[in-house]
Design an enzyme around this catalytic site. Sequence first.
Site, PDB file in Angstrom:
ATOM      1  N   CYS A   1     -29.878 -37.297 -51.819  1.00 15.22           N
ATOM      2  CA  CYS A   1     -29.530 -35.926 -52.205  1.00 15.22           C
ATOM      3  C   CYS A   1     -30.353 -35.448 -53.403  1.00 15.22           C
ATOM      4  O   CYS A   1     -30.349 -36.096 -54.453  1.00 15.22           O
ATOM      5  CB  CYS A   1     -28.042 -35.863 -52.533  1.00 15.22           C
ATOM      6  SG  CYS A   1     -27.522 -34.285 -53.240  1.00 15.22           S
TER       7      CYS A   1
ATOM      8  N   TRP B   1     -19.832 -38.576 -46.574  1.00 17.89           N
ATOM      9  CA  TRP B   1     -20.448 -39.635 -47.374  1.00 17.89           C
ATOM     10  C   TRP B   1     -19.566 -40.871 -47.346  1.00 17.89           C
ATOM     11  O   TRP B   1     -18.362 -40.787 -47.594  1.00 17.89           O
ATOM     12  CB  TRP B   1     -20.638 -39.187 -48.808  1.00 17.89           C
ATOM     13  CG  TRP B   1     -21.662 -38.113 -49.034  1.00 17.89           C
ATOM     14  CD1 TRP B   1     -21.440 -36.860 -49.522  1.00 17.89           C
ATOM     15  CD2 TRP B   1     -23.081 -38.201 -48.812  1.00 17.89           C
ATOM     16  NE1 TRP B   1     -22.622 -36.160 -49.620  1.00 17.89           N
ATOM     17  CE2 TRP B   1     -23.645 -36.968 -49.194  1.00 17.89           C
ATOM     18  CE3 TRP B   1     -23.918 -39.209 -48.332  1.00 17.89           C
ATOM     19  CZ2 TRP B   1     -25.014 -36.709 -49.104  1.00 17.89           C
ATOM     20  CZ3 TRP B   1     -25.279 -38.956 -48.234  1.00 17.89           C
ATOM     21  CH2 TRP B   1     -25.811 -37.717 -48.614  1.00 17.89           C
TER      22      TRP B   1
ATOM     23  N   ARG C   1     -15.916 -28.508 -49.762  1.00 22.44           N
ATOM     24  CA  ARG C   1     -16.904 -29.498 -49.377  1.00 22.44           C
ATOM     25  C   ARG C   1     -16.839 -30.713 -50.281  1.00 22.44           C
ATOM     26  O   ARG C   1     -16.443 -30.619 -51.452  1.00 22.44           O
ATOM     27  CB  ARG C   1     -18.307 -28.890 -49.427  1.00 22.44           C
ATOM     28  CG  ARG C   1     -18.534 -27.800 -48.377  1.00 22.44           C
ATOM     29  CD  ARG C   1     -18.613 -28.365 -46.975  1.00 22.44           C
ATOM     30  NE  ARG C   1     -18.594 -27.311 -45.950  1.00 22.44           N
ATOM     31  CZ  ARG C   1     -18.639 -27.550 -44.637  1.00 22.44           C
ATOM     32  NH1 ARG C   1     -18.695 -28.801 -44.200  1.00 22.44           N
ATOM     33  NH2 ARG C   1     -18.615 -26.557 -43.772  1.00 22.44           N
ATOM     34  N   VAL C   2     -17.207 -31.865 -49.730  1.00 20.83           N
ATOM     35  CA  VAL C   2     -17.203 -33.131 -50.462  1.00 20.83           C
ATOM     36  C   VAL C   2     -18.649 -33.523 -50.696  1.00 20.83           C
ATOM     37  O   VAL C   2     -19.340 -34.007 -49.793  1.00 20.83           O
ATOM     38  CB  VAL C   2     -16.436 -34.209 -49.674  1.00 20.83           C
ATOM     39  CG1 VAL C   2     -16.543 -35.554 -50.362  1.00 20.83           C
ATOM     40  CG2 VAL C   2     -14.972 -33.791 -49.516  1.00 20.83           C
ATOM     41  N   THR C   3     -19.125 -33.286 -51.908  1.00 26.04           N
ATOM     42  CA  THR C   3     -20.541 -33.394 -52.214  1.00 26.04           C
ATOM     43  C   THR C   3     -20.799 -34.397 -53.338  1.00 26.04           C
ATOM     44  O   THR C   3     -19.901 -34.769 -54.082  1.00 26.04           O
ATOM     45  CB  THR C   3     -21.088 -32.027 -52.652  1.00 26.04           C
ATOM     46  OG1 THR C   3     -20.364 -31.567 -53.808  1.00 26.04           O
ATOM     47  CG2 THR C   3     -20.956 -31.001 -51.529  1.00 26.04           C
ATOM     48  N   VAL C   4     -22.046 -34.822 -53.436  1.00 26.30           N
ATOM     49  CA  VAL C   4     -22.539 -35.575 -54.593  1.00 26.30           C
ATOM     50  C   VAL C   4     -23.479 -34.655 -55.356  1.00 26.30           C
ATOM     51  O   VAL C   4     -24.082 -33.746 -54.763  1.00 26.30           O
ATOM     52  CB  VAL C   4     -23.279 -36.868 -54.151  1.00 26.30           C
ATOM     53  CG1 VAL C   4     -22.306 -37.904 -53.659  1.00 26.30           C
ATOM     54  CG2 VAL C   4     -24.347 -36.573 -53.091  1.00 26.30           C
TER      55      VAL C   4
ATOM     56  N   GLU D   1     -20.920 -30.498 -60.367  1.00 27.70           N
ATOM     57  CA  GLU D   1     -22.040 -29.551 -60.379  1.00 27.70           C
ATOM     58  C   GLU D   1     -23.212 -30.196 -61.114  1.00 27.70           C
ATOM     59  O   GLU D   1     -23.173 -30.412 -62.324  1.00 27.70           O
ATOM     60  CB  GLU D   1     -21.632 -28.246 -61.062  1.00 27.70           C
ATOM     61  CG  GLU D   1     -22.774 -27.272 -61.322  1.00 27.70           C
ATOM     62  CD  GLU D   1     -23.618 -26.993 -60.092  1.00 27.70           C
ATOM     63  OE1 GLU D   1     -24.832 -27.293 -60.132  1.00 27.70           O
ATOM     64  OE2 GLU D   1     -23.059 -26.506 -59.077  1.00 27.70           O
ATOM     65  N   SER D   2     -24.282 -30.481 -60.373  1.00 32.33           N
ATOM     66  CA  SER D   2     -25.402 -31.227 -60.944  1.00 32.33           C
ATOM     67  C   SER D   2     -26.030 -30.513 -62.139  1.00 32.33           C
ATOM     68  O   SER D   2     -26.433 -31.161 -63.114  1.00 32.33           O
ATOM     69  CB  SER D   2     -26.464 -31.478 -59.872  1.00 32.33           C
ATOM     70  OG  SER D   2     -27.053 -30.263 -59.433  1.00 32.33           O
TER      71      SER D   2
ATOM     72  N   TYR E   1     -32.984 -25.505 -47.672  1.00 28.55           N
ATOM     73  CA  TYR E   1     -31.759 -25.592 -46.867  1.00 28.55           C
ATOM     74  C   TYR E   1     -31.490 -24.274 -46.144  1.00 28.55           C
ATOM     75  O   TYR E   1     -31.019 -24.272 -45.000  1.00 28.55           O
ATOM     76  CB  TYR E   1     -30.567 -25.951 -47.756  1.00 28.55           C
ATOM     77  CG  TYR E   1     -30.552 -27.380 -48.213  1.00 28.55           C
ATOM     78  CD1 TYR E   1     -29.871 -28.357 -47.488  1.00 28.55           C
ATOM     79  CD2 TYR E   1     -31.230 -27.771 -49.359  1.00 28.55           C
ATOM     80  CE1 TYR E   1     -29.864 -29.681 -47.908  1.00 28.55           C
ATOM     81  CE2 TYR E   1     -31.232 -29.088 -49.784  1.00 28.55           C
ATOM     82  CZ  TYR E   1     -30.544 -30.040 -49.051  1.00 28.55           C
ATOM     83  OH  TYR E   1     -30.547 -31.353 -49.463  1.00 28.55           O
TER      84      TYR E   1
END
Length: 314
Positions: free
Chosen positions: A55, A88, A117-120, A135-136, A179
């Site tokens: 990611c 994931w 959503r399930v995010t990294v 949040e990156s 994306y």
Amino acid sequence: MGMMVEGVWRDIWYDTAATGGAFQRPATQFHGRISAEGPFAPQAGRYHLYVSWACPWAHRTLITRKLKGLEDAISVSFVEPLMLEHGWTFAQGADPVNGARFLWEVYAKAEAAYTGRVTVPVLWDRERKTIVNNESAEIIRMFDAWPGARGPLLRPPELAAEIDALNDMIYPAINNGVYRAGFATSQAAYDEAFDALFAALDALELRLNGRAFLAGEHPTEADWRLFTTLIRFDAVYVGHFKCNRQRIADYPELWDFTRALYQAPGIAETVRLDQIKTHYYGSHRTINPTGIIPKGPAIDLLAPTRRRVDPVPV
């Protein structure tokens, strides 16, 4: 790719039909801050980072953790590269903090009725047993400002306005733009994303002509945020996301810039092109139904560059 609905995992793809074929990235929902004044104090060993090698958003946090010398302060778990019907997934024993097999279980521990959503990446607090932030863009700034972190700030006050303006251009057109092109389900939505992407890359190529990095002689937050997209571009986005007007290798300045950042001390170990290709080509079955992972392209990231990134002072 799926999401949680009131705490229940569901295998649901993005609903582009509702947006005329355009991909719209949902906003992240956990925005806690690590600070001496708030509930999340900056204590070594207290926080755990969940990431994917594949990611680009998670990659930002790995790079900042490396540059700031926080490997001992903040532990990390990696999900598996394939993201299929359960989202994931962790290999057995890969999550020593929560013992999860699926990342959605970590979200459920933080918020039992979570919808989204399930995010990294995910930054987890061992003490409060909850998600601090997913949040990156915010996580990397917390790492940058961590007490006693190594090296100069990646967003120094005197460059903050310029860095923010660069981020505001790069994020929609390039970071998320690939994306928007790849997940588009209408020709018009794809064409719009494609044109904006390459207009932005053309502009950055001109900007880098005669200067080392986006905001001066040394890499800043803006450079590293751009890098995580560029390092994936030729291996994945050109073919898989149909971003094929030209490769980054066809841009002399952007290609030199990408290689120089890759060759910076410690950065190559944050890049796993095998995991990147496995994830994109193997996980996105609506785009690549066979799941076949291409063997190429051959990319020489170690070729000499005119730019140089000096080691971060300890």
